[in-house]
Design an enzyme around this catalytic site. Structure first.
Site, mmCIF file in Angstrom:
data_model
loop_
_atom_site.group_PDB
_atom_site.id
_atom_site.type_symbol
_atom_site.label_atom_id
_atom_site.label_comp_id
_atom_site.label_asym_id
_atom_site.label_seq_id
_atom_site.Cartn_x
_atom_site.Cartn_y
_atom_site.Cartn_z
ATOM 1 N N CYS A 204 19.975 42.602 27.293
ATOM 2 C CA CYS A 204 21.379 42.542 26.908
ATOM 3 C C CYS A 204 21.665 41.160 26.335
ATOM 4 C CB CYS A 204 22.342 42.799 28.045
ATOM 5 S SG CYS A 204 22.147 44.376 28.847
ATOM 6 N N ARG B 253 17.379 41.835 22.519
ATOM 7 C CA ARG B 253 17.598 41.778 23.969
ATOM 8 C C ARG B 253 18.112 43.102 24.526
ATOM 9 N NH1 ARG B 253 16.934 36.336 25.539
ATOM 10 N NH2 ARG B 253 16.944 37.355 27.529
ATOM 11 N N TRP C 240 21.383 46.923 26.927
ATOM 12 C CA TRP C 240 20.223 47.699 27.346
ATOM 13 C C TRP C 240 20.649 48.380 28.638
ATOM 14 C CZ3 TRP C 240 16.818 48.074 31.489
ATOM 15 C CH2 TRP C 240 15.620 48.759 31.239
ATOM 16 N N ASN D 147 25.753 40.395 31.495
ATOM 17 C CA ASN D 147 24.306 40.642 31.584
ATOM 18 C C ASN D 147 23.928 40.556 33.056
ATOM 19 O OD1 ASN D 147 24.195 40.624 28.843
ATOM 20 N ND2 ASN D 147 23.095 38.676 28.661
ATOM 21 N N GLY D 148 22.999 41.378 33.476
ATOM 22 C CA GLY D 148 22.560 41.320 34.873
ATOM 23 C C GLY D 148 22.938 42.606 35.580
ATOM 24 N N GLU E 254 -4.414 45.247 27.733
ATOM 25 C CA GLU E 254 -3.445 44.664 26.811
ATOM 26 C C GLU E 254 -3.418 45.456 25.498
ATOM 27 O OE1 GLU E 254 -0.959 42.987 26.503
ATOM 28 O OE2 GLU E 254 -0.937 42.355 24.414
ATOM 29 N N LYS F 290 -0.023 47.330 24.093
ATOM 30 C CA LYS F 290 0.576 47.039 22.789
ATOM 31 C C LYS F 290 0.678 48.330 21.988
ATOM 32 C CE LYS F 290 1.633 43.818 22.889
ATOM 33 N NZ LYS F 290 1.700 42.566 23.586
ATOM 34 N N GLU G 87 3.427 50.739 23.418
ATOM 35 C CA GLU G 87 4.830 50.342 23.387
ATOM 36 C C GLU G 87 5.444 50.427 21.999
ATOM 37 O OE1 GLU G 87 5.988 46.330 24.605
ATOM 38 O OE2 GLU G 87 4.024 45.596 24.009
ATOM 39 N N HIS H 46 -16.239 58.785 36.349
ATOM 40 C CA HIS H 46 -15.662 59.186 37.640
ATOM 41 C C HIS H 46 -14.365 59.972 37.449
ATOM 42 C CE1 HIS H 46 -18.714 56.929 39.699
ATOM 43 N NE2 HIS H 46 -18.420 55.860 38.976
ATOM 44 N N LYS I 252 13.548 42.870 24.958
ATOM 45 C CA LYS I 252 12.849 41.608 25.225
ATOM 46 C C LYS I 252 13.429 41.003 26.497
ATOM 47 C CE LYS I 252 9.974 38.512 23.337
ATOM 48 N NZ LYS I 252 8.554 38.935 23.263
HETATM 49 C C1 F6R Z 1 4.502 43.502 26.026
HETATM 50 C C2 F6R Z 1 5.514 42.634 26.553
HETATM 51 C C3 F6R Z 1 5.915 42.733 27.981
HETATM 52 C C4 F6R Z 1 6.068 41.325 28.561
HETATM 53 C C5 F6R Z 1 6.631 41.390 29.978
HETATM 54 C C6 F6R Z 1 6.774 40.008 30.599
HETATM 55 O O1 F6R Z 1 4.223 43.269 24.691
HETATM 56 O O2 F6R Z 1 6.051 41.839 25.826
HETATM 57 O O3 F6R Z 1 5.032 43.480 28.732
HETATM 58 O O4 F6R Z 1 4.818 40.698 28.525
HETATM 59 O O5 F6R Z 1 7.871 42.018 29.970
HETATM 60 O O6 F6R Z 1 7.647 39.211 29.860
HETATM 61 P P1 F6R Z 1 7.658 37.644 30.035
HETATM 62 O O7 F6R Z 1 6.371 37.132 29.523
HETATM 63 O O8 F6R Z 1 8.838 37.175 29.234
HETATM 64 O O9 F6R Z 1 7.830 37.373 31.500
#
Ligand code: F6R
Length: 617
Positions: free
Chosen positions: A2, A27, A73, A99-100, A489, A493, A496, A512, A612
């Site tokens: 947010c 956000r 969000w 926010n929160g 990882e 990626k 997502e 297995h 984010k």
């Molecule tokens: C994936 C991604 C998320 C962040 C996770 C932690 O591409 O960006 O999985 O890695 O939400 O975020 P931070 O690093 O900001 O604590």
């Protein structure tokens, strides 16, 4: 998660707020809204959908020189017009953006409903507007503080009130709130991204702090007392604004079609930035002053525990492997979101490491606080300077990746790995890692930025592979030991941003269970570095191929795939020191995910259901 913006000054607020919201859309982007305070009181426009939809549908003459805005969000209640912020009280004189999460919202909603208040949304935030409206205190500051005294949870808020038309009141507890100082005008935002176009003179509120923002300045204070009747006393604090060094263009995608693309390509330069001044070639060690630990204290560490979420957790696993290998200290990584719920044992001779790009991820922050409550020593690997985690830890390493806007993290993760590598070498060099091995690794680290550039230079070739993979509904990403976090990882990626089901597995575990799913429709991306496991890895690939599974192999030149060479696609990455291989193996997986999503026509920077910085539990 947010975004909040606010403006007060001599210009029309709405266009400025919309511009700020666009900058914060990463956000949270399921709904957006504005409230402006003009001669006829508070006017609100809000709706589900993107900021551009809000702007397109804004009523004519939505005028006012004070305003607040929000991009959401969803947490409490779906993304609907009614649930979008700002929220107002019944009279429509109070507007709040938040926010929160308010943990006791359900109880407060019941209490308000019993008192005859008609709640019109499903949100936790709406209670704040009603609580501010119901306070009879003399000032907006005291009314806001009284309302906040009733809530449990986290917040960054901004409040506008028709009866106090010369101010915005803001408060912070767990969610960032920044005040930007302009010329005869002031801005408010939850993130620098929304401010840097207008001003780089900013003040960050501390947790628990509130502020009054008027067109010509701001004042800050803390709630000092609350009497039995819920009345508050406020005490001034002397927070000042200061200059932040930031290049506003780092918040623009420039010629790139997305921030993710821009940020991937920035990796060589940002990798140089994290290494700069931190490699001691003479003694073959890292030079990490921010750790606040001398050689004797580093030696006394018996165990390392790494905490992070999502991709940061996977890089944490790469980091743990590096530390165990180079320093021979038991090390492991754990999802920060799980950590504190299992009543973890906190040991005095353990080094705790919190890893976070944003420095705001609530699960990681709460893990840090749990460790500190029990007397543990925590360092942070954090990108955002001055963020909550960066402020709370006992020492740390800034990642110098620059602002990361795309939801899918790339350059910050690469720098996390490099920071772990430097930490591992430094921990190793106060133990049994020899000077020659130290120098070998430092030379390896120095070469990484150029090697990352080499992989990124093959984008077209990788794009072709990605377009093919994008056709599959389900994929496996497999690796072993050093390669397994890389696979995790890579799958993360891919899923997502492409929305394909990408599952990571240890190559050794396929037989297995998951081998049952291998078929010509299910491709596998296999991580096969030229290390001590290469033969076993190649043998497992034959098992996949024998079941008709298409293979893409991320490997090193010279690795012999035998008769698989005819059918498997190979992506060769430059050779590094073995211990450092994971990062160069990770880079092509970012490019694969990006081009798969691009070919599927997805909004790369704003993947569905995500945002984010996850600032809610
Ligand atoms: C994936 C991604 C998320 C962040 C996770 C932690 O591409 O960006 O999985 O890695 O939400 O975020 P931070 O690093 O900001 O604590």
């Amino acid at each position: 998660m947010c975004g909040i913006v606010g403006y007060i000054g001599g210009q029309q607020a709405a266009p400025l707020l919309l511009e700020g919201l666009t900058r914060l859309e990463h956000r949270g982007y399921d709904s957006a809204g504005l409230a402006v305070l003009g001669p006829s009181g508070v006017r609100v426009a809000k709706q589900a959908g993107r900021v551009r939809d809000l702007g397109d549908g804004l009523p004519k003459r939505f005028t006012g020189k004070i305003g607040i805005g929000h991009t959401r969000w969803a947490t409490h209640g779906p993304a609907t017009d009614a649930n979008a912020h700002p929220h107002t009280d019944e009279s429509g004189r109070v507007a709040v953006v938040h926010n929160g999460i308010i943990d006791n919202a359900a109880a407060l909603r019941l209490e308000l409903a019993d008192a005859g208040v008609e709640l019109v949304s499903d949100t936790d935030t709406e209670v704040l507007a009603h609580l501010v409206a119901r306070s009879t205190a003399d000032t907006l500051e005291a009314r806001t503080a009284e309302a906040l005294a009733r809530v449990e949870g986290t917040y960054g808020i901004a409040v506008a009130h028709a009866d106090f038309p010369d101010r915005i009141v803001v408060a912070r507890n767990g969610s960032p709130l920044i005040i930007g100082v302009g010329k005869n005008e002031m801005h408010v935002a939850s993130d620098l991204a929304a401010l840097v176009r207008y001003t780089t003179t900013v003040a960050h509120l501390a947790d628990g702090e509130m502020a009054t923002v008027t067109a010509d300045g701001f004042s800050t204070y803390l709630v000092r007392t609350i009497d039995g009747a819920g009345h508050v006393g406020l005490a001034a604090t002397d927070r000042r604004a200061s200059e932040v060094e930031i290049d506003p263009s780092s918040y623009d995608a420039g010629e790139h079609d997305s921030f993710m693309h821009k940020e991937m390509l920035e990796q060589p330069a940002r990798a140089e930035a994290v290494l700069r001044g931190r490699l001691d070639e003479k003694f073959g060690t890292g030079h990490l002053g921010g750790l606040n630990l001398d050689a004797r204290e580093l030696r006394a560490i018996k165990r390392v525990k790494i905490l992070g979420c999502g991709s940061a957790y996977y890089v944490g696993q790469m980091g743990a492997a590096l530390i165990e290998e180079l320093a021979r200290i038991p090390a492991d990584a754990e999802a920060a979101s799980e950590f504190r719920y299992r009543n973890p044992i906190i040991e005095p001779d353990t080094l705790y490491v919190a890893v976070s790009q944003s420095g705001e991820t609530i699960d990681t922050l709460l893990a840090v606080q749990e460790i500190q409550r029990k007397g543990g020593f925590v360092i942070g690997l954090v990108n955002v300077v001055g963020s909550a985690i960066a402020r709370e830890v006992d020492g740390g390493i800034y990642l110098h990746a620059g602002p990361e806007v795309a939801v899918a993290s790339t350059k910050a993760l690469t720098n996390m790995f490099l920071a772990f590598a430097m930490l591992a070498v430094q921990l190793g060099r106060v133990r049994d890692l020899s000077i020659s091995d130290g120098r070998r690794l430092i030379a390896g680290l120095n070469a990484i930025p150029g090697q990352v550039a080499e992989v990124l230079g093959r984008e077209e070739e990788l794009a072709e592979v990605a377009r093919e993979l994008a056709g599959a509904e389900n994929l496996f990403f497999v690796g072993r030991v050093r390669g397994f976090p890389v696979a995790r990882e890579g799958a993360q990626k891919f899923k997502e941003i492409s929305y394909r089901h990408a599952e990571a597995y240890q190559t050794s575990e396929l037989k297995h269970g998951p081998l049952a799913l291998i078929s010509p429709e299910v491709p596998t991306v296999a991580i096969v570095p030229d290390d001590e496991l290469v033969e076993r890895n190649v043998a497992a690939l034959h098992e996949i191929a024998a079941r008709g599974g298409p293979l893409t192999v991320v490997t090193h030149a010279g690795v012999d795939l035998g008769d698989l060479e005819r059918t498997a696609r190979r992506i060769d990455v430059p050779r590094s020191e073995r211990e450092l291989d994971p990062i160069l193996l990770t880079i092509p997986l970012q490019v694969l995910a990006y081009h798969a999503a691009l070919s599927l026509g997805h909004d790369i920077d704003k993947p569905r259901n995500l945002a984010k910085s996850v600032t809610v539990e």
